[in-house]
Design a protein around this motif. Structure first.
Motif, short mmCIF file in Angstrom:
data_model
loop_
_atom_site.label_atom_id
_atom_site.label_comp_id
_atom_site.label_asym_id
_atom_site.label_seq_id
_atom_site.Cartn_x
_atom_site.Cartn_y
_atom_site.Cartn_z
N GLN A 100 28.82 22.64 31.71
CA GLN A 100 27.38 22.80 31.85
C GLN A 100 26.95 22.50 33.29
O GLN A 100 27.57 21.68 33.98
CB GLN A 100 26.65 21.87 30.89
N PRO A 101 25.87 23.14 33.77
CA PRO A 101 25.37 22.80 35.10
C PRO A 101 25.03 21.31 35.20
O PRO A 101 24.51 20.72 34.25
CB PRO A 101 24.11 23.67 35.23
N LEU A 102 25.34 20.71 36.33
CA LEU A 102 25.08 19.29 36.50
C LEU A 102 23.59 19.03 36.71
O LEU A 102 22.95 19.69 37.52
CB LEU A 102 25.84 18.74 37.71
N SER A 103 23.08 18.06 35.98
CA SER A 103 21.73 17.59 36.26
C SER A 103 21.76 16.76 37.54
O SER A 103 22.83 16.37 38.03
CB SER A 103 21.22 16.73 35.11
N ARG A 104 20.60 16.48 38.09
CA ARG A 104 20.54 15.65 39.29
C ARG A 104 21.15 14.29 39.02
O ARG A 104 21.90 13.75 39.86
CB ARG A 104 19.08 15.50 39.74
N GLU A 105 20.86 13.72 37.86
CA GLU A 105 21.39 12.39 37.52
C GLU A 105 22.90 12.42 37.38
O GLU A 105 23.61 11.52 37.85
CB GLU A 105 20.74 11.88 36.24
N SER A 106 23.43 13.47 36.71
CA SER A 106 24.88 13.57 36.54
C SER A 106 25.58 13.78 37.87
O SER A 106 26.65 13.21 38.13
CB SER A 106 25.22 14.72 35.58
N HIS A 107 24.98 14.58 38.74
CA HIS A 107 25.56 14.81 40.06
C HIS A 107 25.63 13.50 40.83
O HIS A 107 26.67 13.17 41.43
CB HIS A 107 24.71 15.83 40.82
N GLN A 108 24.56 12.74 40.84
CA GLN A 108 24.55 11.46 41.55
C GLN A 108 25.56 10.48 40.97
O GLN A 108 26.25 9.77 41.72
CB GLN A 108 23.14 10.86 41.52
N ALA A 109 25.67 10.46 39.64
CA ALA A 109 26.61 9.54 39.00
C ALA A 109 28.05 9.92 39.31
O ALA A 109 28.90 9.04 39.59
CB ALA A 109 26.38 9.53 37.49
#
Length: 277
Positions: free
Chosen positions: A23-32
């Motif tokens: 799935q496309p990364l959310s901003r939060e997932s990308h940062q984590a």
């Protein structure tokens, strides 16, 4: 989505759960994920059956992607190269190396997806270049500071193995023309964390520029051996659809070639970085 991050070695490496990389990364997932990569240097994910388009999209969240000058790639997704023991001579991966360190701006990192793995064998080792550097004596650190080393594509991709046919020879000559040897600091500073790490590797480093040939050979042998000590490494036993994501600026890796005649197929998307300093 809350990531579960479990370290698996003191020097580097963590297993990550609680995310679907398809799935496309959310901003939060990308940062984590980015923070986990900085903290642990290499991340491992189980049960992530990525399509090439999904793999490229994931890797592109962290930077521009590289198209390899030698290895074949997925036709519809040229940024995803194919490492297939039935198609490629992969002996250049069975030694400690940092991906495409011959570039002026070597790789920031890579996303590797396991498509077909042998029933046993074929593990990959990663080593922390920062842990190896930090374990050196202070006099040796002072010697290495300010030195530079040459990295050459031809060391891991010699003409004798990669220019056999006329078509291969033309491609090989073009690869060398587009990728001349580069010089980088022997000790590299991570551009985000500020940690220092050794940036020489057996795969592509040919010599330390400021030393005589004999001195360079001796120091490189020492650094190659030192960096591969078990306390600086982590070993991953692959399962189909595993994914590894590593920081190429501060690690090396070694794909163990112990599984033949079994077949091993991996897809890799390589993320371009910046000039080492």
């Amino acid at each position: 989505m809350s990531l579960i991050i479990t370290p698996i070695s003191p020097a580097l490496g963590a297993r990550v759960e609680g995310i679907d990389l398809r799935q496309p990364l959310s901003r939060e997932s990308h940062q984590a994920l980015h923070q986990a990569l900085l903290d642990h240097q290499v991340l491992f994910f189980r049960d992530q059956p990525l399509e090439p388009t999904q793999q490229a999209r994931l890797a592109a969240c962290f930077g521009d992607l590289h198209i390899h000058p030698i290895y074949p790639s997925v036709p519809e997704q040229p940024e995803v190269l194919i490492l297939d023991t039935e198609r490629n001579d992969l002996r250049d991966n069975a030694l400690w190396h940092s991906d495409v360190s011959f570039l002026k701006t070597p790789a920031l990192g890579a996303v590797l997806s396991a498509k077909q793995v042998p029933p046993y064998g074929g593990d990959t080792l990663w080593a922390s270049s920062s842990a190896a550097y930090e374990a050196l004596s202070e006099p040796l650190k002072r010697l290495l500071d300010g030195l530079t080393a040459t990295h050459d594509l031809s060391k891991s991709f010699p003409e004798s193995r990669f220019a056999v046919s006329e078509q291969d020879r033309l491609r090989f000559e073009e690869a060398k023309r587009r990728n001349p040897p580069s010089s980088h600091p022997v000790v590299r500073t991570h551009p985000v964390t500020g940690r220092r790490g050794l940036f020489v590797n057996e795969g592509f480093t040919t010599r330390i520029n400021e030393l005589s040939e004999a001195e360079s050979d001796a120091i490189l042998r020492l650094l190659f051996s030192h960096s591969a000590q078990p306390q600086f490494t982590v070993r991953w036993q692959w399962q189909q659809d595993d994914v590894a994501f590593w920081d190429n600026r501060i690690t090396q890796h070694f794909a163990i070639d112990d599984y033949r005649p079994q077949r091993r197929v991996m897809h890799r998307a390589t993320i371009l970085g910046d000039a080492p300093f």
